[in-house]
Design an enzyme around this catalytic site. Structure first.
Site, mmCIF file in Angstrom:
data_model
loop_
_atom_site.group_PDB
_atom_site.id
_atom_site.type_symbol
_atom_site.label_atom_id
_atom_site.label_comp_id
_atom_site.label_asym_id
_atom_site.label_seq_id
_atom_site.Cartn_x
_atom_site.Cartn_y
_atom_site.Cartn_z
ATOM 1 C CG HIS A 168 55.408 45.318 -46.132
ATOM 2 N ND1 HIS A 168 55.346 46.693 -46.051
ATOM 3 C CD2 HIS A 168 54.124 44.900 -45.996
ATOM 4 C CE1 HIS A 168 54.103 47.081 -45.879
ATOM 5 N NE2 HIS A 168 53.342 46.005 -45.833
ATOM 6 C CE LYS B 80 48.638 40.078 -46.964
ATOM 7 N NZ LYS B 80 48.669 40.993 -48.127
ATOM 8 N NE ARG C 13 49.634 41.727 -43.838
ATOM 9 C CZ ARG C 13 50.905 41.377 -43.711
ATOM 10 N NH1 ARG C 13 51.282 40.651 -42.659
ATOM 11 N NH2 ARG C 13 51.805 41.739 -44.601
ATOM 12 C CG HIS D 96 45.055 48.159 -43.774
ATOM 13 N ND1 HIS D 96 45.857 47.042 -43.734
ATOM 14 C CD2 HIS D 96 45.687 49.031 -44.599
ATOM 15 C CE1 HIS D 96 46.908 47.219 -44.511
ATOM 16 N NE2 HIS D 96 46.832 48.423 -45.047
ATOM 17 N NE ARG E 10 49.822 45.940 -42.301
ATOM 18 C CZ ARG E 10 50.892 45.194 -42.056
ATOM 19 N NH1 ARG E 10 51.217 44.888 -40.821
ATOM 20 N NH2 ARG E 10 51.669 44.765 -43.051
#
Length: 298
Positions: free
Chosen positions: A270, A172, A148, A244, A247
């Site tokens: 993820h 994240k 990211r 993005h 990615r």
């Protein structure tokens, strides 16, 4: 308590209780601030614990003329979370957005760059400048490691484990993962780090940041967008791309070349395999090839 007080309390909750990243918290806060701006603009004086469904519905109607369905759905989701927090803290007994439905957005799949297009973008970088060496290393890292943009700009020298063949990525919610790094990506990072970055006058507090601007500070996400946009214009690329896109291309190319979904999930960071399944688009020719190669009754 006014709106600002409730927002600050909510931000603390997101940071401490839910462990969300600074960028995620800013996005949640922006949704509430947008509502506050609407209230001020329309002369509506009401607190977060008194605002009702009708007022919020009028706000949703107003933003529907300004943003697309996907952004509208994100704003509604963000506000539902905020009012859910107010219920959790016993400030309210109900969520005024409970009956407000988000617009149908479908599955949005970003453009994917072909390998030739990625080569063309990187090939258009002016390597006669110090920034050129940096930009080549950054784009190779975006594509080669599937990062990211926030992960790219916060990448540290101490995160490079080249002897082991990995880089440590903070994603994240400050969750860390190790991503394999290819020879080409490693080569360009080392060229930048050892021949360009060593001559930068690094500002205090940024000594460990890998990619720096001319002033020796950490790059902003907006700067990465600008670099990529300028390169796209330079090669006359008609696709609408962003960091993005690299990615997404990373994941798509891996899948098309036989990588399994679970491995891609781990490299992308993820939490759920479902996110990876939605994130990747599969063309029919690839699916046919999978059936022909792997089904026992092909």
């Amino acid at each position: 308590m006014n709106w600002d007080s409730y927002i600050k309390s909510y931000q603390s909750y997101l940071k401490i209780e839910r462990g969300l990243s600074k960028n995620t918290i800013e996005n949640y806060s922006f949704d509430i601030e947008r509502l506050c701006l609407y209230l001020v603009t329309n002369g509506i004086e009401v607190s977060p614990i008194k605002i009702n469904e009708e007022t919020l519905q009028q706000f949703i109607y107003a933003i529907a003329t300004q943003v697309n369905a996907r952004s509208q759905a994100r704003i509604i989701s963000g506000l539902k979370s905020f009012f859910g927090y107010l219920i959790f803290e016993d400030y309210r007994n109900d969520n005024p957005l409970e009956l407000i439905e988000s617009p149908k957005t479908g599955r949005k799949l970003p453009d994917t760059l072909a390998i030739t297009e990625i080569d063309a973008l990187i090939g258009a970088i002016d390597l006669a400048t110090n920034e050129g060496e940096r930009n080549r290393a950054m784009l190779e890292t975006l594509y080669g490691c599937g990062l990211r943009v926030s992960e790219l700009v916060s990448l540290k020298i101490s995160d490079l484990f080249f002897e082991e063949g990995f880089i440590k990525v903070t994603g994240k919610g400050n969750k860390q993962r190790f991503v394999p790094v290819g020879d080409l990506c490693r080569k360009y990072i080392e060229i930048y780090k050892d021949t360009v970055r060593v001559h930068v006058n690094v500002k205090k507090g940024h000594n460990d940041i890998l990619f720096l601007n001319r002033r020796g500070s950490q790059l902003t996400r907006a700067m990465i967008f600008t670099i990529i946009k300028d390169l796209a214009v330079k090669i006359e690329l008609t696709k609408k791309i962003s960091p993005h896109t690299f990615r997404h291309s990373f994941a798509t190319h891996l899948l098309e070349n036989g990588a399994d979904l679970r491995s891609i999930q781990l490299m992308l960071g993820h939490e759920s395999i479902t996110t990876t399944e939605i994130y990747l688009h599969l063309d029919r020719s690839f699916l046919t090839e999978v059936i022909n190669n792997f089904h026992p009754r092909k």
